[in-house]
Design an enzyme around this catalytic site. Sequence first.
Site, PDB file in Angstrom:
ATOM      1  N   ASP A 135       0.762  -1.157  -0.657  1.00  0.00           N
ATOM      2  CA  ASP A 135      -0.183   0.216  -0.070  1.00  0.00           C
ATOM      3  C   ASP A 135       0.405   0.983   0.429  1.00  0.00           C
ATOM      4  OD1 ASP A 135      -2.540  -1.641  -0.470  1.00  0.00           O
ATOM      5  OD2 ASP A 135      -2.258  -1.074   2.122  1.00  0.00           O
ATOM      6  N   GLU A 136       1.841   1.504  -0.367  1.00  0.00           N
ATOM      7  CA  GLU A 136       2.719   1.999  -0.614  1.00  0.00           C
ATOM      8  C   GLU A 136       2.611   3.503  -1.699  1.00  0.00           C
ATOM      9  OE1 GLU A 136       3.703  -0.577  -1.836  1.00  0.00           O
ATOM     10  OE2 GLU A 136       5.764  -1.406  -0.048  1.00  0.00           O
TER      11      GLU A 136
ATOM     12  N   LYS B 248       1.910   1.982  -5.325  1.00  0.00           N
ATOM     13  CA  LYS B 248       2.379   1.491  -6.212  1.00  0.00           C
ATOM     14  C   LYS B 248       1.489   1.455  -8.159  1.00  0.00           C
ATOM     15  CE  LYS B 248       2.668  -2.574  -4.231  1.00  0.00           C
ATOM     16  NZ  LYS B 248       2.258  -1.939  -2.679  1.00  0.00           N
TER      17      LYS B 248
ATOM     18  N   GLY C  92      -4.965  -4.205  -4.085  1.00  0.00           N
ATOM     19  CA  GLY C  92      -5.718  -3.476  -4.565  1.00  0.00           C
ATOM     20  C   GLY C  92      -4.881  -2.176  -4.253  1.00  0.00           C
ATOM     21  N   HIS C  93      -4.274  -1.304  -5.752  1.00  0.00           N
ATOM     22  CA  HIS C  93      -4.040  -0.227  -6.344  1.00  0.00           C
ATOM     23  C   HIS C  93      -4.832   0.682  -6.754  1.00  0.00           C
ATOM     24  CE1 HIS C  93      -0.457  -3.477  -7.336  1.00  0.00           C
ATOM     25  NE2 HIS C  93      -0.516  -3.867  -5.753  1.00  0.00           N
TER      26      HIS C  93
ATOM     27  N   ARG D 242       2.618 -28.886  -6.816  1.00  0.00           N
ATOM     28  CA  ARG D 242       2.336 -29.199  -8.836  1.00  0.00           C
ATOM     29  C   ARG D 242       0.739 -29.883  -8.866  1.00  0.00           C
ATOM     30  NH1 ARG D 242       8.062 -31.818  -8.734  1.00  0.00           N
ATOM     31  NH2 ARG D 242       6.749 -32.234  -6.773  1.00  0.00           N
TER      32      ARG D 242
ATOM     33  N   GLN E 241       2.273  -5.629  -3.640  1.00  0.00           N
ATOM     34  CA  GLN E 241       2.274  -6.442  -2.086  1.00  0.00           C
ATOM     35  C   GLN E 241       3.435  -5.996  -1.903  1.00  0.00           C
ATOM     36  OE1 GLN E 241       0.686  -9.583  -3.386  1.00  0.00           O
ATOM     37  NE2 GLN E 241      -0.467  -8.466  -3.532  1.00  0.00           N
TER      38      GLN E 241
ATOM     39  N   GLY F  24     -10.712  -2.600   3.762  1.00  0.00           N
ATOM     40  CA  GLY F  24     -11.069  -1.630   4.360  1.00  0.00           C
ATOM     41  C   GLY F  24     -11.101  -1.775   5.555  1.00  0.00           C
ATOM     42  N   ARG F  25      -9.943  -3.015   5.876  1.00  0.00           N
ATOM     43  CA  ARG F  25      -8.826  -2.874   6.882  1.00  0.00           C
ATOM     44  C   ARG F  25      -7.975  -1.710   7.374  1.00  0.00           C
ATOM     45  NH1 ARG F  25      -6.316  -8.322   7.132  1.00  0.00           N
ATOM     46  NH2 ARG F  25      -5.237  -7.772   5.357  1.00  0.00           N
TER      47      ARG F  25
HETATM   48  P1  GDP Z   1      -0.746   0.594  -3.497  1.00  0.00           P
HETATM   49  O1  GDP Z   1      -1.501  -1.050  -2.798  1.00  0.00           O
HETATM   50  O2  GDP Z   1       0.839   0.535  -3.168  1.00  0.00           O
HETATM   51  O3  GDP Z   1      -1.318   0.554  -5.210  1.00  0.00           O
HETATM   52  O4  GDP Z   1      -1.226   1.185  -2.629  1.00  0.00           O
HETATM   53  P2  GDP Z   1      -3.076   1.534  -2.216  1.00  0.00           P
HETATM   54  O5  GDP Z   1      -3.471   1.759  -3.269  1.00  0.00           O
HETATM   55  O6  GDP Z   1      -3.614   0.687  -1.497  1.00  0.00           O
HETATM   56  O7  GDP Z   1      -2.797   3.037  -1.093  1.00  0.00           O
HETATM   57  C1  GDP Z   1      -2.517   3.905  -1.123  1.00  0.00           C
HETATM   58  C2  GDP Z   1      -3.046   5.015  -0.834  1.00  0.00           C
HETATM   59  O8  GDP Z   1      -2.546   6.510  -0.756  1.00  0.00           O
HETATM   60  C3  GDP Z   1      -4.109   5.461  -2.000  1.00  0.00           C
HETATM   61  O9  GDP Z   1      -5.298   5.323  -1.170  1.00  0.00           O
HETATM   62  C4  GDP Z   1      -4.106   6.719  -3.151  1.00  0.00           C
HETATM   63  O10 GDP Z   1      -5.321   7.398  -3.526  1.00  0.00           O
HETATM   64  C5  GDP Z   1      -2.774   6.965  -1.664  1.00  0.00           C
HETATM   65  N1  GDP Z   1      -2.258   7.693  -2.597  1.00  0.00           N
HETATM   66  C6  GDP Z   1      -0.968   7.496  -3.427  1.00  0.00           C
HETATM   67  N2  GDP Z   1      -0.329   8.381  -3.286  1.00  0.00           N
HETATM   68  C7  GDP Z   1      -0.581   9.174  -2.661  1.00  0.00           C
HETATM   69  C8  GDP Z   1       0.013  10.592  -2.101  1.00  0.00           C
HETATM   70  O11 GDP Z   1       1.141  10.898  -2.410  1.00  0.00           O
HETATM   71  N3  GDP Z   1      -0.322  11.733  -0.925  1.00  0.00           N
HETATM   72  C9  GDP Z   1      -1.303  11.192  -0.612  1.00  0.00           C
HETATM   73  N4  GDP Z   1      -2.763  11.880  -0.089  1.00  0.00           N
HETATM   74  N5  GDP Z   1      -2.553   9.615  -0.997  1.00  0.00           N
HETATM   75  C10 GDP Z   1      -1.785   8.874  -2.048  1.00  0.00           C
HETATM   76  P1  IMO Z   2      -1.040  -4.058  -2.134  1.00  0.00           P
HETATM   77  O1  IMO Z   2      -0.531  -4.612  -3.772  1.00  0.00           O
HETATM   78  C1  IMO Z   2      -0.955  -5.139   2.327  1.00  0.00           C
HETATM   79  C2  IMO Z   2      -1.070  -8.976   3.540  1.00  0.00           C
HETATM   80  C3  IMO Z   2      -1.701  -9.499   4.288  1.00  0.00           C
HETATM   81  C4  IMO Z   2      -1.263 -10.083   5.326  1.00  0.00           C
HETATM   82  C5  IMO Z   2       0.093 -11.032   4.617  1.00  0.00           C
HETATM   83  C6  IMO Z   2      -0.186 -12.046   4.019  1.00  0.00           C
HETATM   84  O2  IMO Z   2      -2.261  -3.343  -2.162  1.00  0.00           O
HETATM   85  O3  IMO Z   2       0.328  -3.457  -1.836  1.00  0.00           O
HETATM   86  P2  IMO Z   2      -2.571 -12.875   1.866  1.00  0.00           P
HETATM   87  O4  IMO Z   2      -3.815 -13.059   1.869  1.00  0.00           O
HETATM   88  O5  IMO Z   2      -1.655 -12.351   0.443  1.00  0.00           O
HETATM   89  O6  IMO Z   2      -2.005 -14.568   1.381  1.00  0.00           O
HETATM   90  O7  IMO Z   2      -2.198 -11.328   3.268  1.00  0.00           O
HETATM   91  O8  IMO Z   2      -0.018  -9.507   3.242  1.00  0.00           O
HETATM   92  N1  IMO Z   2      -1.001  -7.868   2.183  1.00  0.00           N
HETATM   93  C7  IMO Z   2      -1.125  -7.622   2.228  1.00  0.00           C
HETATM   94  N2  IMO Z   2      -0.513  -6.052   2.415  1.00  0.00           N
HETATM   95  N3  IMO Z   2      -0.940  -4.474   0.753  1.00  0.00           N
HETATM   96  C8  IMO Z   2      -1.570  -5.253   0.135  1.00  0.00           C
HETATM   97  O9  IMO Z   2      -1.351  -5.107  -1.523  1.00  0.00           O
HETATM   98  C9  IMO Z   2      -1.027  -6.803   0.442  1.00  0.00           C
HETATM   99  N4  IMO Z   2      -1.813  -8.265   0.161  1.00  0.00           N
HETATM  100  C10 IMO Z   2      -1.348  -8.907   0.936  1.00  0.00           C
HETATM  101  O10 IMO Z   2      -2.896  -7.960   5.462  1.00  0.00           O
HETATM  102  O11 IMO Z   2      -0.349  -9.395   6.409  1.00  0.00           O
HETATM  103 MG    MG Z   3      -2.747  -1.603  -1.740  1.00  0.00          MG
END
Ligand code: GDP
Ligand code: IMO
Ligand code: MG
Length: 426
Positions: A13-14, A16, A40-41, A142, A224, A302-303
Amino acid sequence: MPATVVVGTQWGDEGKGKLTDLLAKDMRLVVRYQGGHNAGHTIVVDGESFALQLIPSGVLYSHTVPVIGNGVVVDPAVLLAECDMLEQRGVDTSRLVVSGNAHLIMPYHYELDRATERALGKNALGTTKRGIGPAYADKAARIGLRVQDLLDEKIFREKLDIVVREKNAILAKVYNRLAMDFDEIADQYLNELAPRIAPMIGDTVSLIHEALEDGENVMLEGAQATFLDLDHGTYPFVTSSNPTAGGACVGTGIGPRDVSRVVGIAKAYVTRVGSGPFPTELDGELGELLVDKGHEYGTNTGRRRRPGWLDVVMLRQAARINSLSEIAITKLDVLSDFDEVKVCVGYEVDGERITRVPYHQSVLHRVTPVYETLPGWSDDLSGATTTADLPKSARDYLRCIEEHAGVPVTYVGVGPGREQFVQFHQ
Ligand code: GDP
Ligand code: IMO
Ligand code: MG
């Protein structure tokens, strides 16, 4: 043109999705290389938010070909639902190509994911319960079914028959759960899902190599992150694939020399969903503030995400493991209005100071972070477009990250919108 990899450097969730979308402006192919719909991107374009699970984040452009690589695990029902959602919102998904070698997530994988988590009790991993671990386990054992099996009813039924028998024995005898129905699964996958998935199936390895040979730009999008990597993460609190840059080669069918750029994505602080060690975790008011300001709740599940200060010890490790060429820092805007900001530059354990991620997992559980404290800033960064628009304290924070990570920061996110970024140093 060699490929660019986008990889998470923390626990997911950085941002990406946002960075992949941003860089996809200049890409021909955008390829997901591992994971499944545990991801979830999020991409925000003109105020409209798209949350993608399986389809690569380059899909919003009409010039890209989105590809699901062989390293991904695919629930075809989820994939089709995602296509439908995008089509309804005016996004053309007809160019999508799915590797025939990608493995299928089957109904018993969900059931086993839930059952094993329940059995682990207080040691549960906190998985997304999407069947990811069990699907990759079958791949390694496998006995997995692959996307290409959807094209051959006889083979599909044969394989499914063997696996369903095994899974039902485990579900009933080990977990005291109900048996899965072979006919129901076969009917759903072969009659409902296969006809719509079939036209998407392709030879993605050749497709990617031909694009590289033609000098096209190819991007490999990780899901991830480094510390959720099966080999390099905080095992067992990890996912069941290799999100690290090496996984991008395996999950798409290219060699290391086909990659020239690896962009590591790091949030300006850290979050983690699910269980596992987290040295810089903030439990109190500061943590609540980060969760509130950063809207730190899972994109799909939603966690609530666990918040903490940035950890450059981890970032340095991620820079090594992924051979990062650059780092994109996201959500810097969220750190505005903190009097001071902290960066973890080392750990203390057993009276000793260390500046590496300890290789022994139980040591990581016991470390105390050593922080460097920097002055905060109160400016609203959301409209910044150049480095000069960032206040000095924010620039110092970014330079501190570069210095400790040993890798330049190139992009800085200052809001969720596609256009909300700064090209650092420019
Ligand atoms: P991903 O899984 O690495 O693609 O990241 P997620 O989409 O799960 O979570 C990142 C969240 O931060 C999303 O709600 C994005 O819309 C939001 N986001 C991404 N970059 C920025 C930023 O520079 N500033 C803010 N405020 N939100 C951001
Ligand atoms: P994105 O691509 C954050 C975490 C789960 C759990 C562990 C194992 O959006 O960054 P799994 O269902 O993969 O077997 O769960 O990995 N996890 C994530 N945490 N962002 C994700 O994806 C994740 N995908 C899995 O919360 O701790
Ligand atoms: Mg995500």
